[in-house]
Design a protein around this motif. Structure first.
Motif, PDB file in Angstrom:
ATOM      1  N   PRO A   2       0.819  -1.213   0.000  1.00 49.33           N
ATOM      2  CA  PRO A   2       0.000   0.000   0.000  1.00 49.33           C
ATOM      3  C   PRO A   2       0.847   1.255   0.000  1.00 49.33           C
ATOM      4  N   SER A   3       0.332   2.304  -0.614  1.00 46.76           N
ATOM      5  CA  SER A   3       0.924   3.628  -0.475  1.00 46.76           C
ATOM      6  C   SER A   3       0.560   4.130   0.914  1.00 46.76           C
ATOM      7  N   MET A   4       1.537   4.657   1.644  1.00 41.41           N
ATOM      8  CA  MET A   4       1.324   5.038   3.033  1.00 41.41           C
ATOM      9  C   MET A   4       1.204   6.550   3.187  1.00 41.41           C
ATOM     10  N   THR A   5       0.413   6.964   4.177  1.00 43.16           N
ATOM     11  CA  THR A   5       0.320   8.379   4.507  1.00 43.16           C
ATOM     12  C   THR A   5       1.630   8.828   5.137  1.00 43.16           C
ATOM     13  N   GLU A   6       1.837  10.142   5.172  1.00 41.98           N
ATOM     14  CA  GLU A   6       3.054  10.677   5.764  1.00 41.98           C
ATOM     15  C   GLU A   6       2.813  11.009   7.235  1.00 41.98           C
ATOM     16  N   GLY A   7       3.883  11.350   7.939  1.00 40.94           N
ATOM     17  CA  GLY A   7       3.743  11.714   9.344  1.00 40.94           C
ATOM     18  C   GLY A   7       4.326  10.667  10.266  1.00 40.94           C
ATOM     19  N   PHE A   8       4.090  10.848  11.564  1.00 42.06           N
ATOM     20  CA  PHE A   8       4.674   9.971  12.575  1.00 42.06           C
ATOM     21  C   PHE A   8       3.992   8.610  12.631  1.00 42.06           C
TER      22      PHE A   8
END
Length: 248
Positions: free
Chosen positions: A61-67
């Motif tokens: 999967p393409s992942m969201t950014e951030g912590f």
């Protein structure tokens, strides 16, 4: 001991950093059924279920950014607890290029009870996220209900320009003709279409309450969403873009 000159020469002698490779991100639109016991899970649990399915069938999967990155998985409309869905939509953003047929096969191989994959579309680059236009429902009629009473209630509701419902302890006004484009009595079901709006949209239980049939669910009536219509849908005769599951 290293001198400033040594550090400068060392820095300038390093090989220039190569530009980062662009991360692949391809959006797929999946239509599926959520039925049987699976109708008793909440929308949040359904989203978690799809995350587990993606992991179990080894998708990238393409992942969201951030912590706290998460898989990019989106739904144009939540389905209420206890309602079966026969034409639901989920969008998966993947960091790998799969044919629709391969993705459908891998998702179906998970064999999650109550979850049936109907079709997969590989959306063109730049395609917007799915936006709900309207939902079609069927509501079973409890045995022994007076059909003449149902017809009268439908006619009375259609005559009204606007209706008021309570949402989060606040009154919400809805336009009948716009938000309930279809309300018909069939042999064993009510057939209902509800349009999506920028304001609070009506739900099947709201319509039952407006008709005066709040007790139908308690008396054994069941609700199913049979169609999810989008503002811009995508189908194609090209197998590299769209594939539908074979029906048995």
């Amino acid at each position: 001991m290293s001198t400033l000159t040594d550090q400068t020469e060392s820095a300038t002698s390093r090989t220039p950093q190569q530009p980062l490779e662009a991360v692949l991100r391809i959006r797929y639109r999946v239509r599926f059924e959520k039925k049987d016991l699976l109708r008793w899970i909440s929308h949040r649990d359904l989203a978690r279920l799809w995350e587990r399915v993606v992991r179990r069938v080894a998708l990238k999967p393409s992942m969201t950014e951030g912590f706290h990155p998460k898989p990019r998985i989106g739904f144009p409309s939540a389905l209420a607890l206890g309602v079966e869905g026969f034409d639901e939509v989920v969008e998966l953003d993947l960091a790998e290029d799969l044919s629709p047929a391969e993705l459908l096969e891998r998702l179906a191989s998970d064999n999650q009870p109550g979850l049936t994959i109907k079709s997969v579309a590989r959306l063109p680059a730049g395609a917007k996220k799915a936006q709900l236009r309207c939902s079609d429902y069927t509501i079973t009629i409890p045995e022994g209900t007076d059909r003449a009473k149902i017809n009268d209630a439908i006619e009375q509701l259609k005559k009204q320009d606007t209706v008021s419902i309570e949402r989060k302890k606040k009154p919400v006004v809805a336009t009948v003709a716009t938000q309930i484009p279809k309300l018909e009595l069939g042999p064993s079901h009510l057939h209902l279409s509800l349009a999506a709006t920028d304001a609070a949209s009506l739900k099947p239980h709201d319509v039952l309450a407006l008709l005066g049939f709040d007790d139908w669910i308690e008396n054994g009536s069941s609700v199913a969403r049979v169609r999810v219509a989008l503002e811009s849908d995508f189908e194609s005769d090209d197998a590299n873009e769209f594939v539908r599951a074979e029906t048995t």
